[in-house]
Design a protein around this motif. Structure first.
Motif, PDB file in Angstrom:
ATOM      1  N   LEU A  75       0.832  -1.203   0.000  1.00  0.00           N
ATOM      2  CA  LEU A  75       0.000   0.000   0.000  1.00  0.00           C
ATOM      3  C   LEU A  75       0.868   1.255   0.000  1.00  0.00           C
ATOM      4  N   MET A  76       1.879   1.261   0.856  1.00  0.00           N
ATOM      5  CA  MET A  76       2.746   2.442   0.944  1.00  0.00           C
ATOM      6  C   MET A  76       3.503   2.694  -0.350  1.00  0.00           C
ATOM      7  N   VAL A  77       4.081   1.632  -0.895  1.00  0.00           N
ATOM      8  CA  VAL A  77       4.881   1.792  -2.107  1.00  0.00           C
ATOM      9  C   VAL A  77       4.018   2.253  -3.278  1.00  0.00           C
ATOM     10  N   TYR A  78       2.916   1.567  -3.520  1.00  0.00           N
ATOM     11  CA  TYR A  78       2.120   1.872  -4.707  1.00  0.00           C
ATOM     12  C   TYR A  78       1.337   3.180  -4.595  1.00  0.00           C
ATOM     13  N   LEU A  79       0.937   3.587  -3.385  1.00  0.00           N
ATOM     14  CA  LEU A  79       0.264   4.876  -3.245  1.00  0.00           C
ATOM     15  C   LEU A  79       1.220   6.046  -3.469  1.00  0.00           C
ATOM     16  N   SER A  80       2.513   5.785  -3.299  1.00  0.00           N
ATOM     17  CA  SER A  80       3.486   6.852  -3.537  1.00  0.00           C
ATOM     18  C   SER A  80       3.718   7.087  -5.024  1.00  0.00           C
ATOM     19  N   THR A  86       2.357  12.376  -0.234  1.00  0.00           N
ATOM     20  CA  THR A  86       0.996  12.366   0.319  1.00  0.00           C
ATOM     21  C   THR A  86       0.447  10.947   0.337  1.00  0.00           C
ATOM     22  N   GLY A  87       0.630  10.213  -0.763  1.00  0.00           N
ATOM     23  CA  GLY A  87       0.192   8.827  -0.819  1.00  0.00           C
ATOM     24  C   GLY A  87       0.961   7.945   0.141  1.00  0.00           C
ATOM     25  N   LEU A  88       2.265   8.218   0.284  1.00  0.00           N
ATOM     26  CA  LEU A  88       3.084   7.425   1.204  1.00  0.00           C
ATOM     27  C   LEU A  88       2.624   7.600   2.645  1.00  0.00           C
ATOM     28  N   VAL A  89       2.405   8.848   3.053  1.00  0.00           N
ATOM     29  CA  VAL A  89       1.950   9.105   4.424  1.00  0.00           C
ATOM     30  C   VAL A  89       0.569   8.503   4.659  1.00  0.00           C
ATOM     31  N   ALA A  90      -0.330   8.628   3.663  1.00  0.00           N
ATOM     32  CA  ALA A  90      -1.663   8.038   3.796  1.00  0.00           C
ATOM     33  C   ALA A  90      -1.571   6.527   3.911  1.00  0.00           C
ATOM     34  N   LEU A 127       6.923  -1.654   9.729  1.00  0.00           N
ATOM     35  CA  LEU A 127       6.327  -0.830   8.681  1.00  0.00           C
ATOM     36  C   LEU A 127       7.150   0.436   8.410  1.00  0.00           C
ATOM     37  N   THR A 128       7.810   0.940   9.441  1.00  0.00           N
ATOM     38  CA  THR A 128       8.651   2.122   9.272  1.00  0.00           C
ATOM     39  C   THR A 128       9.993   1.751   8.661  1.00  0.00           C
ATOM     40  N   TRP A 129      10.613   0.740   9.200  1.00  0.00           N
ATOM     41  CA  TRP A 129      11.960   0.325   8.822  1.00  0.00           C
ATOM     42  C   TRP A 129      12.033  -0.153   7.375  1.00  0.00           C
TER      43      TRP A 129
END
Length: 283
Positions: A75-80, A86-90, A127-129
């Motif tokens: 989710l994080m990678v593809y939303l960015s 903005t997508g990454l933070v969301a 998830l952060t690392w």
């Protein structure tokens, strides 16, 4: 006068490590031409790395919802890709929320969760690392500056990482005497760190001035930041493995250990690279 003799061993099968390293380099070179190929490679690596770490935690008694960790990484990678930071933070916020809820009801509604705070905190750490830092590597492919393609930014990142690794390895093996953090990683020396900084700065200046059309001081800042973050990432993983009582994250990459044994320093280095090269776009 002969060449200096190594003070420290390499600590791994060099032939095997070099062979696997070459294959990985070819895979990266083939994928960095476009976000269409680069994003799936980064997303796949983040998913595999997240699973690898989850597996080690599971073996030592931690209870984490695997599906949530892996889905969150994607989710994080593809939303960015379409939405940038903005997508990454969301994606990060949604992943953390999903983790908190799924861990709460991991054993069902009628069974109280045990070690909830501990496991949730470790899940947020993963998830952060891994995917949060890794998404910055993906976003390098979307950067543009004075008609410089995104692939040039990725190539700059990779060359600086390689230079930092080579410098750290050479200086550490031949001159390493003073340990940086003996309680965390006894083999990590100040001499090796100095080699990482020197080689990374040289690569940073060359790439920034010749490929990206930037000022030399940006290359210096990139080299210092990347080598520092890479070294700190190595130390974090060393302590992580020490806490779990393991030597390697897995045997996924022969001669290297696990995937995270290669990505540990690269992930925070990707973040600082994105930050510094965005400064280049602003000046």
């Amino acid at each position: 006068m002969g060449a200096p003799k190594p003070k420290n061993g390499a600590g791994r099968d060099l032939k095997q490590a070099i062979g696997v390293g070459v294959l990985l380099a070819l895979l990266v070179l083939g994928a960095l031409q476009s976000p269409i190929t680069w994003y799936p490679l980064v997303a796949t690596a983040m998913g595999l790395a997240s699973y690898e770490v989850w597996r080690r935690l599971y073996e030592t008694g931690y209870v984490l919802p695997l599906a949530t960790i892996v889905i969150g990484s994607q989710l994080m990678v593809y939303l960015s890709w379409p939405f940038g930071t903005t997508g990454l933070v969301a994606g990060y916020g949604l992943s953390v929320l999903l983790l908190m809820v799924t861990r709460l009801f991991h054993h069902g509604r009628k069974s109280p969760p045990h070690n909830y705070v501990r496991d949730t905190a470790v899940g947020i750490f993963i998830l952060t690392w891994i995917p949060l830092f890794g998404a910055f590597a993906a976003m390098l492919s979307r950067m543009e500056n004075n008609e410089v393609a995104g692939s040039a930014f990725i190539f700059t990142f990779m060359l600086c990482v390689i230079a930092s690794d080579v410098g750290g390895y050479v200086f550490g093996v031949f001159f390493g005497t003073h340990s940086m953090a003996p309680a965390v990683s006894p083999k990590k020396s100040w001499e090796g760190f100095a080699g990482s900084v020197v080689f990374s700065i040289a690569a940073g200046i060359g790439c920034v001035t010749l490929m990206l059309g930037g000022e030399f001081w940006v290359g210096i800042l990139l080299g210092v930041g990347l080598a520092t973050c890479g070294t700190l990432g190595d130390l974090v993983e060393s302590q992580f493995k020490r806490d779990l009582g393991i030597k390697d994250m897995s045997g996924m990459l022969p001669g290297h250990g696990g995937l995270m044994d290669r990505l540990d320093g690269l992930l925070p280095a990707a973040m600082i690279t994105w930050v510094v090269l965005n400064m280049l776009s602003a000046v």
